[in-house]
Design a protein around this motif. Sequence first.
Motif, PDB file in Angstrom:
ATOM      1  N   TYR A  50       0.856  -1.182   0.000  1.00  0.00           N
ATOM      2  CA  TYR A  50       0.000   0.000   0.000  1.00  0.00           C
ATOM      3  C   TYR A  50       0.891   1.232   0.000  1.00  0.00           C
ATOM      4  CZ  TYR A  50      -3.515  -3.311   1.768  1.00  0.00           C
ATOM      5  OH  TYR A  50      -4.364  -4.367   1.940  1.00  0.00           O
ATOM      6  N   THR A  51       0.284   2.404  -0.137  1.00  0.00           N
ATOM      7  CA  THR A  51       1.057   3.644  -0.035  1.00  0.00           C
ATOM      8  C   THR A  51       0.372   4.614   0.916  1.00  0.00           C
ATOM      9  OG1 THR A  51      -0.080   4.691  -1.878  1.00  0.00           O
ATOM     10  CG2 THR A  51       1.938   3.458  -2.397  1.00  0.00           C
ATOM     11  N   GLY A  52       1.196   5.477   1.471  1.00  0.00           N
ATOM     12  CA  GLY A  52       0.687   6.547   2.319  1.00  0.00           C
ATOM     13  C   GLY A  52       1.610   7.734   2.181  1.00  0.00           C
ATOM     14  N   HIS A  53       1.522   8.677   3.119  1.00  0.00           N
ATOM     15  CA  HIS A  53       2.329   9.898   3.040  1.00  0.00           C
ATOM     16  C   HIS A  53       2.942  10.216   4.394  1.00  0.00           C
ATOM     17  CE1 HIS A  53       0.661  10.622  -0.905  1.00  0.00           C
ATOM     18  NE2 HIS A  53      -0.562  10.465  -0.408  1.00  0.00           N
ATOM     19  N   PRO A  54       4.022  10.982   4.387  1.00  0.00           N
ATOM     20  CA  PRO A  54       4.536  11.464   5.669  1.00  0.00           C
ATOM     21  C   PRO A  54       3.424  12.196   6.421  1.00  0.00           C
ATOM     22  CG  PRO A  54       6.118  11.928   3.929  1.00  0.00           C
ATOM     23  CD  PRO A  54       4.865  11.431   3.255  1.00  0.00           C
ATOM     24  N   GLY A  55       3.320  11.946   7.697  1.00  0.00           N
ATOM     25  CA  GLY A  55       2.227  12.518   8.475  1.00  0.00           C
ATOM     26  C   GLY A  55       1.168  11.479   8.782  1.00  0.00           C
ATOM     27  N   ASP A  56       1.157  10.395   8.024  1.00  0.00           N
ATOM     28  CA  ASP A  56       0.201   9.316   8.260  1.00  0.00           C
ATOM     29  C   ASP A  56       0.635   8.470   9.445  1.00  0.00           C
ATOM     30  OD1 ASP A  56      -2.072   9.078   6.599  1.00  0.00           O
ATOM     31  OD2 ASP A  56      -0.809   8.528   4.872  1.00  0.00           O
ATOM     32  N   THR A  57      -0.342   7.883  10.103  1.00  0.00           N
ATOM     33  CA  THR A  57      -0.051   6.735  10.961  1.00  0.00           C
ATOM     34  C   THR A  57      -0.387   5.505  10.132  1.00  0.00           C
ATOM     35  OG1 THR A  57      -2.304   6.614  11.834  1.00  0.00           O
ATOM     36  CG2 THR A  57      -0.707   7.991  13.041  1.00  0.00           C
ATOM     37  N   LEU A  58       0.021   4.338  10.638  1.00  0.00           N
ATOM     38  CA  LEU A  58      -0.350   3.114   9.931  1.00  0.00           C
ATOM     39  C   LEU A  58      -1.871   3.032   9.831  1.00  0.00           C
ATOM     40  CD1 LEU A  58       0.195   0.340   8.704  1.00  0.00           C
ATOM     41  CD2 LEU A  58       0.368  -0.565  11.044  1.00  0.00           C
ATOM     42  N   ALA A  59      -2.568   3.451  10.888  1.00  0.00           N
ATOM     43  CA  ALA A  59      -4.027   3.363  10.893  1.00  0.00           C
ATOM     44  C   ALA A  59      -4.633   4.277   9.840  1.00  0.00           C
ATOM     45  CB  ALA A  59      -4.560   3.717  12.278  1.00  0.00           C
ATOM     46  N   SER A  60      -4.171   5.519   9.773  1.00  0.00           N
ATOM     47  CA  SER A  60      -4.761   6.439   8.800  1.00  0.00           C
ATOM     48  C   SER A  60      -4.465   5.969   7.391  1.00  0.00           C
ATOM     49  CB  SER A  60      -4.257   7.870   9.025  1.00  0.00           C
ATOM     50  OG  SER A  60      -2.892   8.001   8.685  1.00  0.00           O
ATOM     51  N   ALA A  61      -3.263   5.418   7.185  1.00  0.00           N
ATOM     52  CA  ALA A  61      -2.921   4.943   5.846  1.00  0.00           C
ATOM     53  C   ALA A  61      -3.760   3.728   5.464  1.00  0.00           C
ATOM     54  CB  ALA A  61      -1.431   4.612   5.786  1.00  0.00           C
ATOM     55  N   LEU A  62      -4.007   2.848   6.417  1.00  0.00           N
ATOM     56  CA  LEU A  62      -4.854   1.684   6.128  1.00  0.00           C
ATOM     57  C   LEU A  62      -6.261   2.132   5.773  1.00  0.00           C
ATOM     58  CD1 LEU A  62      -3.677  -0.818   8.908  1.00  0.00           C
ATOM     59  CD2 LEU A  62      -3.410  -1.125   6.428  1.00  0.00           C
ATOM     60  N   LEU A  63      -6.798   3.061   6.558  1.00  0.00           N
ATOM     61  CA  LEU A  63      -8.148   3.563   6.269  1.00  0.00           C
ATOM     62  C   LEU A  63      -8.189   4.212   4.898  1.00  0.00           C
ATOM     63  CD1 LEU A  63      -9.250   5.095   9.698  1.00  0.00           C
ATOM     64  CD2 LEU A  63     -10.099   3.003   8.619  1.00  0.00           C
ATOM     65  N   ALA A  64      -7.142   4.977   4.598  1.00  0.00           N
ATOM     66  CA  ALA A  64      -7.100   5.663   3.315  1.00  0.00           C
ATOM     67  C   ALA A  64      -7.001   4.673   2.160  1.00  0.00           C
ATOM     68  CB  ALA A  64      -5.917   6.630   3.273  1.00  0.00           C
ATOM     69  N   ASN A  65      -6.492   3.489   2.447  1.00  0.00           N
ATOM     70  CA  ASN A  65      -6.412   2.451   1.433  1.00  0.00           C
ATOM     71  C   ASN A  65      -7.622   1.522   1.457  1.00  0.00           C
ATOM     72  OD1 ASN A  65      -3.662   2.357  -0.112  1.00  0.00           O
ATOM     73  ND2 ASN A  65      -3.145   2.953   1.980  1.00  0.00           N
ATOM     74  N   GLY A  66      -8.603   1.866   2.244  1.00  0.00           N
ATOM     75  CA  GLY A  66      -9.829   1.079   2.277  1.00  0.00           C
ATOM     76  C   GLY A  66      -9.723  -0.211   3.078  1.00  0.00           C
ATOM     77  N   GLU A  80       7.886  -6.332  16.491  1.00  0.00           N
ATOM     78  CA  GLU A  80       7.374  -5.694  17.702  1.00  0.00           C
ATOM     79  C   GLU A  80       5.891  -5.975  17.795  1.00  0.00           C
ATOM     80  OE1 GLU A  80       7.904  -1.518  17.386  1.00  0.00           O
ATOM     81  OE2 GLU A  80       6.843  -1.179  19.254  1.00  0.00           O
ATOM     82  N   PRO A  81       5.514  -7.007  18.575  1.00  0.00           N
ATOM     83  CA  PRO A  81       4.109  -7.400  18.635  1.00  0.00           C
ATOM     84  C   PRO A  81       3.250  -6.367  19.356  1.00  0.00           C
ATOM     85  CG  PRO A  81       5.433  -8.685  20.196  1.00  0.00           C
ATOM     86  CD  PRO A  81       6.382  -7.867  19.383  1.00  0.00           C
ATOM     87  N   ASN A  82       1.950  -6.461  19.115  1.00  0.00           N
ATOM     88  CA  ASN A  82       0.946  -5.689  19.858  1.00  0.00           C
ATOM     89  C   ASN A  82       1.093  -4.182  19.682  1.00  0.00           C
ATOM     90  OD1 ASN A  82       0.314  -8.238  20.773  1.00  0.00           O
ATOM     91  ND2 ASN A  82       1.276  -7.971  22.758  1.00  0.00           N
ATOM     92  N   THR A  83       1.601  -3.764  18.543  1.00  0.00           N
ATOM     93  CA  THR A  83       1.752  -2.337  18.299  1.00  0.00           C
ATOM     94  C   THR A  83       0.436  -1.758  17.790  1.00  0.00           C
ATOM     95  OG1 THR A  83       4.036  -2.752  17.731  1.00  0.00           O
ATOM     96  CG2 THR A  83       3.108  -0.641  17.025  1.00  0.00           C
ATOM     97  N   ARG A  84       0.036  -0.670  18.396  1.00  0.00           N
ATOM     98  CA  ARG A  84      -1.210  -0.041  17.992  1.00  0.00           C
ATOM     99  C   ARG A  84      -1.009   0.697  16.668  1.00  0.00           C
ATOM    100  NH1 ARG A  84      -0.569   0.431  23.324  1.00  0.00           N
ATOM    101  NH2 ARG A  84       0.565   2.363  23.057  1.00  0.00           N
ATOM    102  N   ALA A  85      -1.761   0.313  15.661  1.00  0.00           N
ATOM    103  CA  ALA A  85      -1.611   0.929  14.343  1.00  0.00           C
ATOM    104  C   ALA A  85      -1.878   2.431  14.408  1.00  0.00           C
ATOM    105  CB  ALA A  85      -2.572   0.271  13.350  1.00  0.00           C
ATOM    106  N   THR A  86      -2.637   2.834  15.416  1.00  0.00           N
ATOM    107  CA  THR A  86      -3.033   4.240  15.513  1.00  0.00           C
ATOM    108  C   THR A  86      -1.910   5.155  15.990  1.00  0.00           C
ATOM    109  OG1 THR A  86      -3.836   3.690  17.706  1.00  0.00           O
ATOM    110  CG2 THR A  86      -5.453   3.748  15.933  1.00  0.00           C
ATOM    111  N   VAL A  87      -0.840   4.583  16.506  1.00  0.00           N
ATOM    112  CA  VAL A  87       0.282   5.429  16.942  1.00  0.00           C
ATOM    113  C   VAL A  87       1.566   5.097  16.188  1.00  0.00           C
ATOM    114  CG1 VAL A  87      -0.663   5.813  19.247  1.00  0.00           C
ATOM    115  CG2 VAL A  87       0.899   3.909  18.873  1.00  0.00           C
ATOM    116  N   ALA A  88       1.479   4.137  15.266  1.00  0.00           N
ATOM    117  CA  ALA A  88       2.668   3.780  14.487  1.00  0.00           C
ATOM    118  C   ALA A  88       2.813   4.784  13.351  1.00  0.00           C
ATOM    119  CB  ALA A  88       2.549   2.359  13.958  1.00  0.00           C
ATOM    120  N   GLU A  89       3.868   5.585  13.431  1.00  0.00           N
ATOM    121  CA  GLU A  89       4.091   6.620  12.420  1.00  0.00           C
ATOM    122  C   GLU A  89       4.564   5.926  11.147  1.00  0.00           C
ATOM    123  OE1 GLU A  89       6.506   9.579  14.211  1.00  0.00           O
ATOM    124  OE2 GLU A  89       6.725  10.736  12.360  1.00  0.00           O
ATOM    125  N   LEU A  90       3.967   6.299  10.053  1.00  0.00           N
ATOM    126  CA  LEU A  90       4.293   5.598   8.801  1.00  0.00           C
ATOM    127  C   LEU A  90       5.697   5.971   8.326  1.00  0.00           C
ATOM    128  CD1 LEU A  90       2.646   3.637   6.996  1.00  0.00           C
ATOM    129  CD2 LEU A  90       2.339   5.572   5.423  1.00  0.00           C
TER     130      LEU A  90
END
Lengths: 977, 416, 93, 184
Positions: free
Chosen positions: A24-40, A77-87
């Motif tokens: 997938y792709t995202g942008h600087p400023g994204d978290t893993l969560a925002s990038a996943l949402l943006a990718n549907g 690194e298990p159990n990482t919250r996608a919402t705080v993982a900086e892309l």
Amino acid sequence: MTRLSGGLIDRSKTLRFTFNGKGYTGHPGDTLASALLANGVRLVGRSFKYHRPRGIFAAGSEEPNALVTLRSGARAEPNTRATVAELFDGLQATSQNHVGPLNFDLLAVNDLLSPFFAAGFYYKTFMWPKVFWEKLYEPMIRRAAGLGAMSMQADPDAYDKGFLHCDLLVIGAGAAGLAAALTAARSGARVILADEDFRLGGRLLAEGETLGDAIAPDWVAGVEAELASLPNLRILRRTTVFGAFDHGIYGAVERVGDHLPTPQTVRQTLWRITAKRTLLAAGTTERHIPFANNDRPGIMLAGALRAYVHRWAASPADKVAIFTSNDDGHRTAADLVAKGMQVTAVIDPRRDAKALGQYPLYAGAVVSDTRGRLGLSHVQITRDGAPVWVEAGALGVAGGWNPNLHLASHHRGRPVWSDAHLAFLPAAAGGPPGLSVAGAAAGQGTTQAALTHGAQAAQAALADLGIAASLPDLPAASDAKGNQHPLWHVPGKHRAWVDFQNDVTVKDIKLAHQENMRPVEHLKRWTTLGMATDQGKTANVTALAVMAELTGQSIPQTGATIFRPPYTPVSLAVLGGGDTGPNFRPRRLTPTHPWAAAQGAVFVEVGQWMRAQYFPRPGEATWRETVDREVLATRAGVGICDVTTLGKVDVQGRDAGSFLDRLYANPMASLKVGMVRYGLMLREDGHAYDDGTCARLAEDHYVVTTTTAQAGPVYRQMEFARQCLWPDLDVQLISTTDAWAQLSVAGPNARKLLERVVDGFDLSNEAFPFMACAPLTVCGGLRARLFRISFSGELAYELAVPARYGNALMARLVQVGADLGATPYGTEALGVMRIEKGHAAGNELNGQTTAQMLGMGKMVSAKKDAIGTVMTRREGMLAESRILVGLQPVDPADPVTAGAHLFAEGAAQDTWSDQGWITSACFSPHVGSAIGLGFLTDGVARLGEVIVAANPLEGKSTRLRVVSPHFVDPDGGRLRD
Amino acid sequence: MRFSGFRVIAEALTGHKGWKPLWRNPDPQPAYDYVIVGGGGHGLATAYYLAKTFRKARIAVLEKGWLGSGNIGRNTTIIRSNYLLPGNEPFYEFSMKLWEGLEQEFNFNAMVSQRGILNLIHTDGQRDAYRRRGNAMLLAGADAELLNRDQVREMAPFLNFDNARFPIKGGLVQRRAGTARHDGVAWGYARGADLHGVDLIQNCEVTGFRIENGRVLGVETSRGYIGAGKVGVAVAGNSSRVMAMAGMRLPIENHVLQAFVSEGLKPLIPGVITFGAGHFYVSQSDKGGLVFGGDIDGYNSYAQRGNLPVIEDVAEGGMALMPMIGRARLLRAWGGIMDMSMDGTPIIDKTPVGGLYLNAGWCYGGFKATPASGYAFAHLLATGQTHDTTRFMRLDRFERGYVIDEKGMGAQPNLH
Amino acid sequence: MLIPHPLLGPRDAQEFTYLGDASLLNRPDGMAEGALAAFCDYVYLRDNPAGVHRELWFHEQGDRSWLVVTRNTVTHEILGAELARDVALRRQK
Amino acid sequence: MTDLSPISALGHAVPQAVRIGTLTITENAGLALASLALRQGGGAPQPFGLPLPGPGGWANAGATSAFWTGPGAWMIEADGRAEDDFASALKAEAPGCSVAEQTDGWAVFEIAASVATLEALLEKLVNIDASRFVPGSALRTGLEHMSVFLIRRTEGQLALWAMRSAAGSAFHAIEAAARRLDVA
């Protein structure tokens, strides 16, 4: 495409990442969560117990559902919250806790079996047959439980640790925190501003607000620029203050390199911040409202939905609904509409709810069920008992906001309930002293109130320190408080989740109530509520409210939950940060270490010291061969051993003798200048503490030695005696352990060897008898001290020189003594020789023995009041009959093993017939067999008796003869010649 | 109501309507034959054995908070009987044997899990000391095995064998040791006691003793006066405070011990492992959390919370011992208040006050002792005679000079 | 914790080693009548209060002073600290 | 003079030095050290004309300096006198005081860098308030489980005395922390 316009992402750069192997792709400023949402991508993980499909629920560190394993290999690194993982470019994430593919988890069968897995079920079953627990039930449970998996490889990254000090620590860089930091920094106070996010602004980044005439992110940028220019303020981004400890000390973790493909220097730094005052401006966390099947991917906090839309320009679905019990949910709806999204329904239980924009409003209604196998497709809305299904790919749930008061309760102060806020607020008292709470975390929830309160709180905190701060001009901002309605859950037949990660439902709470697990701690422990990696941030208050409803009590009567550190989970590597592995603890080297290393010595850890254990020579096949040679060479010629590690304390002063008289069980004041005496120290409880020698260098000057292990504690004890017990005595103490290299020169040729290095010093027995000491010079003018003392039983000396010359002196002695058989020996030979001589060492002086047991009962003087002497007169200590004896195998081929227990021949071998144990053992080349020392009941009276040494641990039992502990030169003639 | 797998299935199929309260919430009676002060593990176990084994009636347990709110609810759940001295080892082995049949006896799954404990050896002196200990265990009827480095490596290959500051040279293993679900133990005993007629009275704080002519008559509580034939105090963490109300000073200091749990992880640690060159021990719960701890904070405290240096020290130990846990995260920390006695060994004895009995001084070893402590204390209360396994755990051993000092640290509680 | 050192100001408690109750300053006279009983009390019995406690800390990683620190064992609040030597000297007078 | 050759605390014939960007760490083997403690009832001397500093202080007069180590106790440093019997010289200057030779009890590392770098380094090494640790300050504290004396000689110069036996570990700790700083 679910990327909207705007947002705080850098669209000029594209970052590639994978989730479950798919790119997938995202942008600087994204978290893993925002990038996943943006990718549907909506399905991100599985729940703990029922393996229910789960998506992204929140937009911050409170996330209970979207846990992934980040990176791979040793960096996994298990159990990482996608919402705080900086892309970052190349990020790899994989989902966890499923068997088979994420969208077809075989363990989802657990969901069908959920009636059997009700709260506490495992306490009631799996008891028969007994052996099945460890063999079958438990392994099955363990395999199914857990979340992510560790790599089982050592962490390759570096970690750091540091210490910061400040006048004011501001935790959180949202509206209140920024206003506080600005106020404080302009006053000249030393300020630290810490925020867990990678971007300052907090909730301001997630809103479409204006502050004054700027949009919120622009105002933030302006403040940030000013703060960055002030030398007295330090900004710690990506830094979570995780714990409030005593006296203004805070633990914080800065994620220095987690947002990079690999860290440039360190991955994380642990900061210990000592702050005179602290402002907690950590904002609030939204809560949800349990309703049937409220856990499907696509159902999220309404405020999080708003954050994804504003900050990340990411929309989780085309059609979105909002379920809210308050006005804030309507704000979300209005913002979404303004962004051009389709809001299919806003459901509000309040009959008088007003729409804030163009969307279908279901007032007086609730969400009563949902559909969608791997993601939400429809919500069921019930108004006046009539359900309708409405299409929605995402549902924002707005149940009110809970202040993030965690750190304020880390000292176990209880939060207080506010009916006005429908939330717990930090208590006015009982929080960490010096900490105050500002902004939304203190219930000042509007942007305007947060700004003002933050600035005022900083001003007040600094005033406490005598620092005057003036309030900055703050921009005008929204001050709409909004209305809210207490809706804690939507009653219904189906399961409604309260704690998502641990799969705790309203039904589970009801069952806990039914089974009388009603105190909140019982509730938590019975159901596992709040015990998941989100620590109950999105569940605890809601659960309390449900329990309150069941008991008919108010929420505060039902209880309050207090939080413990850490605020969010912290890696063990950063807590144990800095040096590990071979640098786990300092390594102390003896002065002769380089020489010994060059000789090929084998070293051994002795506390923090590394000591030469033995010096193997070519052709020696075993360590025993080497040690036997070293012992025999010493007893036949002369051996040299570095004994620098013994503690040395310099004792000076008019009352030095009288002082030492009170420290040692035996007399010391009577010692003549130029002589040395063995000394035994007791603890005040009468047990043997330490032994060593006292050398009297002058009327008012002694040097005492301690054992290697006890050097620190004995010095501390001496200072205690000097400062606390006898402060009137004129005594000065200083440790000189490292200052002098001390070499033991032992063996019949010891005198001859020393004569070759001393500068015209008379070493004859008459001039320098046994137990003499003197300052002198050696090797052409080198200052030295010589002590005629022996641990080996041979004619022996200890020669001390300034430590930097120890290495050369060792080399010189071995060199000039070659014809005398001069042989370096290590700790093994040292040990053998002291056992042969019957000297007690660490194995005998283990803190459980008495002077009497060591055969030194008579040394304890009754004529003076030394530490520990009175307590030796207790009945039990006088009755102790075990005493140190020598032990020799009846069959010389038999081993003697330290740790074996001693029994009379023919006696039963059990606890009650036990007559002692072997403390030390070795092979004695002198005796020609193994020998040992041990404590034996009535030992002295049993010389010559054959006893049994039982070592069932290694399946051996040996017959030993009780002998004198002095295997070598029992009369001590060698020492004195 | 009897718990079983069949019952769980039956209830699941009928909507869980039949589950009854695990225990009643009775109001206190004016008087009891036996009043146990403290509704923690030891107090509940005492009441259970008094009622069930010693067939006594009219028993109350008074708990100032909720049942199990003491150290049984805040520990690292380890059970073991690997002690050295004859004053201790037979007692802890008795406890171990009670653990082994506990769940079947009180019909409650407390998840007693005998996955073993491994104490690591890093020096020759330590090996000698562990050999002495292992032999003492075997001589008392417990189990023990001495492992060499290769055997340890086979058992726990993830330990740092290759570049450790203090290399691993072996280990002492007790395979029957392990862990139990701490809350489950409290609940099992509470439910068992309740079924045998014991009144478990929560939110009932003892505020004083009524003592006349050197004999205790009852206790003053926040819920009124309660008369008692005999009073047993089992309030580790508060022993000095409570016994001061009976005019006694104890050889005890209270200290905080912190413990920690990580986020849930798939199984990685087999049993309990203790580091021999630093303060760190660890096990993994059935839920997947690594449960670990180290040394006490080291200063007198009643605060139920500790400070950062010990957290760092424990994590340093963990990283040095098993560098593979670095990327696991610490999820929760908590602190329990330990009764640190002057020789590191507990006290189960009558007191100079007639009818008043004391169970205290458990240091940080109270959890594993729960069954034997309860049994022995019940024995003492019921018969007036000291149970054989606690015959050395007397209150007067300090003045008489018969201390039981496992660590050889002397009268400094924070070193035990 | 921070220990308010009377000479050096607040120092981190990690620099200190803890001993225990400041009653350990009151060592009985070992040559006096009844010394054994007095020592049994001195060595083993403690008030162990939940509240204000006077206790001994040694500034081991510092100036090697023994301090008497007055601290609340429930809140950990420190109410004062002085050199133990001064306290001991005062006691002797 | 003796014909034995001394080695430095780091175990070499010559003292070690390392440069990391603009920061230097230098082992100073020439600095003599002796302890000085007052006896009861005796007044404070001024050895070598040196006024003895108060708690937390370091004072310098020419080639000799003193830092406070405890009530009534100091360490006296003397440039270039490590090979002399400095303790005897001090004893002569401080009659009636207790003096002990300490030169080889400790190893000193002189660290020079910009103020900002020095303070950043201190933050990583020891729990003292770096910006309040002004020139003329001296403290004993813990560093990676070692006991050390720290002296701020000037804005840009820091001395760290570590136990001689642990000199290698202390040097490693300083160097590792320095390499993680941004001191290009």
